[in-house]
Design a protein around this motif. Sequence first.
Motif, PDB file in Angstrom:
ATOM      1  N   LEU A  78       0.823  -1.209   0.000  1.00 31.43           N
ATOM      2  CA  LEU A  78       0.000   0.000   0.000  1.00 31.43           C
ATOM      3  C   LEU A  78       0.859   1.261   0.000  1.00 31.43           C
ATOM      4  O   LEU A  78       0.592   2.219  -0.756  1.00 31.43           O
ATOM      5  N   VAL A  79       1.851   1.291   0.851  1.00 34.17           N
ATOM      6  CA  VAL A  79       2.682   2.501   0.946  1.00 34.17           C
ATOM      7  C   VAL A  79       3.422   2.749  -0.366  1.00 34.17           C
ATOM      8  O   VAL A  79       3.551   3.903  -0.828  1.00 34.17           O
ATOM      9  N   THR A  80       3.906   1.677  -0.989  1.00 37.55           N
ATOM     10  CA  THR A  80       4.570   1.846  -2.293  1.00 37.55           C
ATOM     11  C   THR A  80       3.620   2.474  -3.297  1.00 37.55           C
ATOM     12  O   THR A  80       3.984   3.395  -4.065  1.00 37.55           O
ATOM     13  N   SER A  81       2.383   2.007  -3.307  1.00 44.11           N
ATOM     14  CA  SER A  81       1.392   2.531  -4.246  1.00 44.11           C
ATOM     15  C   SER A  81       1.103   4.000  -3.979  1.00 44.11           C
ATOM     16  O   SER A  81       1.055   4.821  -4.908  1.00 44.11           O
ATOM     17  N   TYR A  82       0.897   4.372  -2.694  1.00 42.47           N
ATOM     18  CA  TYR A  82       0.536   5.750  -2.383  1.00 42.47           C
ATOM     19  C   TYR A  82       1.725   6.705  -2.488  1.00 42.47           C
ATOM     20  O   TYR A  82       1.553   7.914  -2.687  1.00 42.47           O
ATOM     21  N   ARG A  83       2.929   6.221  -2.339  1.00 43.43           N
ATOM     22  CA  ARG A  83       4.089   7.079  -2.584  1.00 43.43           C
ATOM     23  C   ARG A  83       4.131   7.512  -4.057  1.00 43.43           C
ATOM     24  O   ARG A  83       4.508   8.650  -4.376  1.00 43.43           O
ATOM     25  N   ASP A  84       3.743   6.578  -4.907  1.00 41.23           N
ATOM     26  CA  ASP A  84       3.696   6.927  -6.334  1.00 41.23           C
ATOM     27  C   ASP A  84       2.560   7.896  -6.619  1.00 41.23           C
ATOM     28  O   ASP A  84       2.691   8.821  -7.449  1.00 41.23           O
ATOM     29  N   GLU A  85       1.400   7.673  -5.956  1.00 38.38           N
ATOM     30  CA  GLU A  85       0.227   8.502  -6.221  1.00 38.38           C
ATOM     31  C   GLU A  85       0.344   9.874  -5.583  1.00 38.38           C
ATOM     32  O   GLU A  85      -0.153  10.873  -6.127  1.00 38.38           O
ATOM     33  N   TYR A  86       0.982   9.932  -4.398  1.00 41.54           N
ATOM     34  CA  TYR A  86       1.129  11.203  -3.684  1.00 41.54           C
ATOM     35  C   TYR A  86       2.615  11.440  -3.397  1.00 41.54           C
ATOM     36  O   TYR A  86       3.082  11.308  -2.252  1.00 41.54           O
ATOM     37  N   PRO A  87       3.390  11.800  -4.453  1.00 44.20           N
ATOM     38  CA  PRO A  87       4.840  11.960  -4.277  1.00 44.20           C
ATOM     39  C   PRO A  87       5.208  13.086  -3.346  1.00 44.20           C
ATOM     40  O   PRO A  87       6.309  13.102  -2.780  1.00 44.20           O
ATOM     41  N   GLU A  88       4.291  14.038  -3.129  1.00 45.03           N
ATOM     42  CA  GLU A  88       4.595  15.170  -2.265  1.00 45.03           C
ATOM     43  C   GLU A  88       4.509  14.812  -0.772  1.00 45.03           C
ATOM     44  O   GLU A  88       4.942  15.582   0.091  1.00 45.03           O
ATOM     45  N   VAL A  89       3.896  13.633  -0.472  1.00 41.97           N
ATOM     46  CA  VAL A  89       3.682  13.214   0.921  1.00 41.97           C
ATOM     47  C   VAL A  89       4.825  12.313   1.366  1.00 41.97           C
ATOM     48  O   VAL A  89       5.234  11.392   0.646  1.00 41.97           O
ATOM     49  N   THR A  90       5.313  12.578   2.565  1.00 42.31           N
ATOM     50  CA  THR A  90       6.347  11.710   3.157  1.00 42.31           C
ATOM     51  C   THR A  90       5.655  10.642   4.009  1.00 42.31           C
ATOM     52  O   THR A  90       4.866  10.966   4.921  1.00 42.31           O
ATOM     53  N   PHE A  91       5.952   9.385   3.717  1.00 40.11           N
ATOM     54  CA  PHE A  91       5.350   8.266   4.452  1.00 40.11           C
ATOM     55  C   PHE A  91       6.399   7.642   5.376  1.00 40.11           C
ATOM     56  O   PHE A  91       7.465   7.212   4.912  1.00 40.11           O
ATOM     57  N   ASP A  92       6.112   7.601   6.674  1.00 37.67           N
ATOM     58  CA  ASP A  92       6.975   6.930   7.657  1.00 37.67           C
ATOM     59  C   ASP A  92       6.250   5.672   8.147  1.00 37.67           C
ATOM     60  O   ASP A  92       5.091   5.748   8.603  1.00 37.67           O
ATOM     61  N   VAL A  93       6.936   4.535   8.101  1.00 39.46           N
ATOM     62  CA  VAL A  93       6.313   3.253   8.493  1.00 39.46           C
ATOM     63  C   VAL A  93       7.146   2.604   9.597  1.00 39.46           C
ATOM     64  O   VAL A  93       8.374   2.474   9.459  1.00 39.46           O
ATOM     65  N   SER A  94       6.493   2.214  10.673  1.00 37.35           N
ATOM     66  CA  SER A  94       7.158   1.518  11.780  1.00 37.35           C
ATOM     67  C   SER A  94       6.308   0.312  12.175  1.00 37.35           C
ATOM     68  O   SER A  94       5.156   0.479  12.612  1.00 37.35           O
ATOM     69  N   VAL A  95       6.882  -0.867  12.006  1.00 42.05           N
ATOM     70  CA  VAL A  95       6.176  -2.107  12.402  1.00 42.05           C
ATOM     71  C   VAL A  95       6.933  -2.726  13.571  1.00 42.05           C
ATOM     72  O   VAL A  95       8.058  -3.199  13.408  1.00 42.05           O
ATOM     73  N   ARG A  96       6.315  -2.706  14.760  1.00 34.33           N
ATOM     74  CA  ARG A  96       6.979  -3.203  15.970  1.00 34.33           C
ATOM     75  C   ARG A  96       6.278  -4.441  16.522  1.00 34.33           C
ATOM     76  O   ARG A  96       5.929  -4.515  17.699  1.00 34.33           O
ATOM     77  N   THR A  97       6.014  -5.386  15.669  1.00 35.91           N
ATOM     78  CA  THR A  97       5.401  -6.653  16.090  1.00 35.91           C
ATOM     79  C   THR A  97       5.825  -7.756  15.145  1.00 35.91           C
ATOM     80  O   THR A  97       6.093  -7.503  13.959  1.00 35.91           O
ATOM     81  N   ASP A  98       5.917  -8.972  15.700  1.00 38.88           N
ATOM     82  CA  ASP A  98       6.204 -10.151  14.878  1.00 38.88           C
ATOM     83  C   ASP A  98       4.929 -10.935  14.589  1.00 38.88           C
ATOM     84  O   ASP A  98       4.972 -11.969  13.924  1.00 38.88           O
TER      85      ASP A  98
END
Length: 725
Positions: A575-595
């Motif tokens: 999803l983030v890859t897709s929206y980075r392409d669609e909204y290049p002006e937006v900075t996306f930070d992702v943190s996954v802290r679970t297994d």
Amino acid sequence: MFEHGITSVRLHDPETGTLPPTRYSAQARENIADPPIFEDDEGPAGRAFQSQEPIVIDDLPGATGVDYGPVESGMFLPLGEYGVLGIGSTAADAFEEGDAALVELLAITAVSAFDRLERETEMRRVQQALDQLDEKIFLLDENGALTFVTEPLATFLGRESDELRGSSLSDLVPAGEAATYEAALKRVRTSSTRSRETVETELRVGDGDVRPVEFELSATAAESGELAIAGVAHEISELAATRSHLEAERDRFKAIADTTFDLLFRFDLDGRFTYVSSACERILGYTPAEMVGEPFVEYTTTESGSKATAAFESVLDGGDIEDVELDVLTADGEIVTLEVNGTPAIEDGDVVGVHGVARDITERKETLRELQIKDRAIDEAQAGITLADATEPDEPLVYVNQGFEEITGYDASSATGRNCRFLQGEQTDPSAVATLREHIDAYEPVSVELINYRNDGTPFWNHVRITPVRDGTGAVTHLLGIQDDVTQQKRWEQLFEVLNRVLRHNLRNDLGVVSGLGGLLAARQHENSVELGQTIEEKADELLDLGEKARDLEAIAGRDTEPERIDVDSVLADLVTSYRDEYPEVTFDVSVRTDRALCAGGEIEEAVSELIENAAKHNTSAEPRVAIDVRDEGEWIVLSVEDNGPGINDMEANVISKGEEKALEHGSGLGLWLINWVVTRYGGSFQIRQRAPSDAGTQATARLPGLTEDQSVEDVAKRPTILFW
């Protein structure tokens, strides 16, 4: 004796087995200062005692090796069982054969005297004993006349002893009993002297009263050799009364046995009936006469035969059997089930058979089977069923079925003993609780819908119906509760309501705008027709978008709930890859802290996509940012999406967070409704709020069940919750 002054008598001591010197003549004491004690088989005295023959010894010292002083010869004569008579002489060969014969004759006379003395002594002892005994003893001659009576018998008869002696005992026996008494006397006279005859009869006493007695009679021989009859009379007035009472009890028991619904029985050691109560006719169709003498296994089915035999043998070994169920064949070939209890039949300390009772439980078994079916139906019912004790303070639960356990997550052990209010929580409507209490206190049926909470803290809509249960007197003893989880139904009702309101509100408002603008265009009253056209086009696009969102929401809501293991890393990466392409002006930070994985359906990807798109699409910040954080929180996984945009208004936040939709607060964010629907249908919760006043933007938080590698979906999956919590 026979001119011999040296004589002695040695009386036998059976306890020590010796012949001690009992009586010595004066001359014997002079010549034998210390006479010896012989064993009863020692020396000439012992030989004479053992052989019961006279022994003459001519050379006493030489023959015995005992120093008898001047005594040279001796003669020892047996006195039967009493002992030995000894005669000594200072001359050798002093005794002739004739002397021995004469002395033997004297010894026989002495024995006779001893016998007579013993008899007289024994008679005196017997007389003394009889005088001390409280026994009614008598002697009869061969003609039946009394020759002796004890004082207790004389007192019992109300006569003097002297008056009774010589009279016939038959005269005291009533005429109706005379034949029985005389027959007993005749049997005694013709029997051996060791036999005993017992007869019950009656005697007339001095006051004319007649009393029951029992005679023990035995034949004996008088000294004259004539037949005598010894007897003891026992008064049996109490025994007769007891016997009469027992006979009455026996008749009463027989009447009870014949009228009881239970079958009473008795077997012998071979397992054959020796008694069967008349209930056998009603239960089995056989008469008692048909069953007595028959083995019990003839009436059992093949399957119950071995069980019955094992139970029978167990009782013969001294044990009891309780509640043994046996299938028995009736005379018509039908099968009835008997519940059998039995104990050993004991006589004189020996087990002589088995007696017991059998109850027909055929109908009870069938009823129990039906109840078990009903119990299973109740236990396995999807609805929650409870039973509360209305007689106890606070009406504690005493029963909950499996349906209740599945709906609430509380097992029976943690639910019983408590009032059902433990299901209530923060969003439980107090007015619904008050309605329940009002009708329960009045013992009236009641039905309400309210929010309750499961054991894991998740809320659900519960349709509760309470019905009082009354006993035979009409008193309320229990409260029957039925709980239906109507969360899905309430969710659909709210969804349809919001779709109706939002679409109606937006269509009315937006079409009103389009209509007004169209009127301006038609009247050529607006200086910029291009601007009006753009506005109309924007409203049309909004309506189309709203319709599309409504269709998406309805389509997702209509899918089946199918939880699965969702890899949150993979979902976010795509999803983030897709929206980075669609909204290049937006900075996306992702943190996954679970297994762990998410336990949810495939539509969760659409919900997360909607969250991220909303954060990016409506972010008008100069430097738009979207932060996505995934972390563990107990059994939950918390997915948070924050942006630094203008933030959500209070109306939209209240619609999602609280479900508030007042007349002037119709939310247009159906995308947020889609997120909320998906998250809560898998047992989670969704909240959206304005960030802290110092931080611009919006924070949306979804909580969903987490799933470790060793957990199955079935173990973790949760039931749908209410839409807003």
